[in-house]
Design an enzyme around this catalytic site. Sequence first.
Site, short mmCIF file in Angstrom:
data_model
loop_
_atom_site.label_atom_id
_atom_site.label_comp_id
_atom_site.label_asym_id
_atom_site.label_seq_id
_atom_site.Cartn_x
_atom_site.Cartn_y
_atom_site.Cartn_z
CD GLU A 56 27.64 -158.19 29.72
OE1 GLU A 56 28.83 -158.50 29.86
OE2 GLU A 56 27.27 -157.17 29.11
CB CYS A 80 32.56 -153.89 31.82
SG CYS A 80 30.88 -153.29 32.11
#
Length: 374
Positions: A56, A80
Amino acid sequence: MPIDARDEALLGRTVELAERGRRHVSPNPLVGAVVTRDGQTLGEGWHAKAGGPHAEVAAIAACGGADLTGATIHVSLEPCCHTGRTPPCTEAILAAGLRRVVVASDDPSAKASGRGLGILRDEGVQVDVAAPGSDAGRAARLQNQPFRKHARTGIPWVMLKTASSLDGRLATHAGDSRWISGGPSRDLAHGWRAEVDAVVVGIGTALADDPQLTARVPDVPRQPTRVVFDSEARLPLDGKLVASVAEAPVTVIASRAASRSATDALRASGVEVIVVSGQNEHGRVRAGLEELGQREVTSLMLEGGSHLAGAFFDAGEIDELRMFVAPILLGGRQAPGILGGEGVERIADAARPVEITREPIGDDLLTIARLKEW
């Protein structure tokens, strides 16, 4: 918002991007990400190295500083939300102003398991998750089977690699097995070694073949740990495995029957020796896998003979079989088959694959049987 055909295509792209991290990210999962707005791709990224930026963050950085307020990110694995070797990806998503997150698969680890998605929803971000049975959802899960099994059980994912004759023999009755499979098959198997955390054999194979068990292919960032299940710690100190311990780690899984002098000599030579208990062979296999899992071994390739393979089978710890079948016949009542051990008593108890694929590799036929999905 339901996931549409464009979302599926972009999630498929994230799975493709994630593959670029193979051999480089373990024990972390493979992850890819794509940032879009109004149908245009602004940036792509993937997790390229353990300890490095997550997918990301890489995808956001690839947008070159553009204003991403209101943009969408597609990602192959749930972002996460905890601080490890890198900051949480949920924070990066929120800081960038992304308004929608589309996820191909969940993260089953204790530190995640929906927490990241909950944080994003609480902050007003729209979160959509692909159905597990969708093409992108299943592809993303299959891509990370080692990570998923280790996250759920603490035990490595096990792939049994074997090569047999048409009549199912691993070797002749005299023990000759070099080479049943052809060169292209052996080259492919070396590539598999480069992808796993450990390569495993039994002491019988180690004594008979004196193997190196290294991945001899290009682009190997780190060699797998060589693991020998060796109850009495008989691994020769002058063999290739011990001699090359500086190049790639060697671990011996021994039982309490091993003498102190034997284990001390191996340790003095740089070999890690793990002494496990267990009432039988498959009990010791299970205990050995638990120890390896604690050392962040998430995947292993089981090579060697039928004896150890049978113990793994009896323990219920073979997740995938990759078998090369060569166009030869060997015969012989004493010629070993693929699996030893106790086996099952009834056909009704047979292990049945979830999925089977077959493809020719040179003159051989490769069968991949997935026995479990995590």
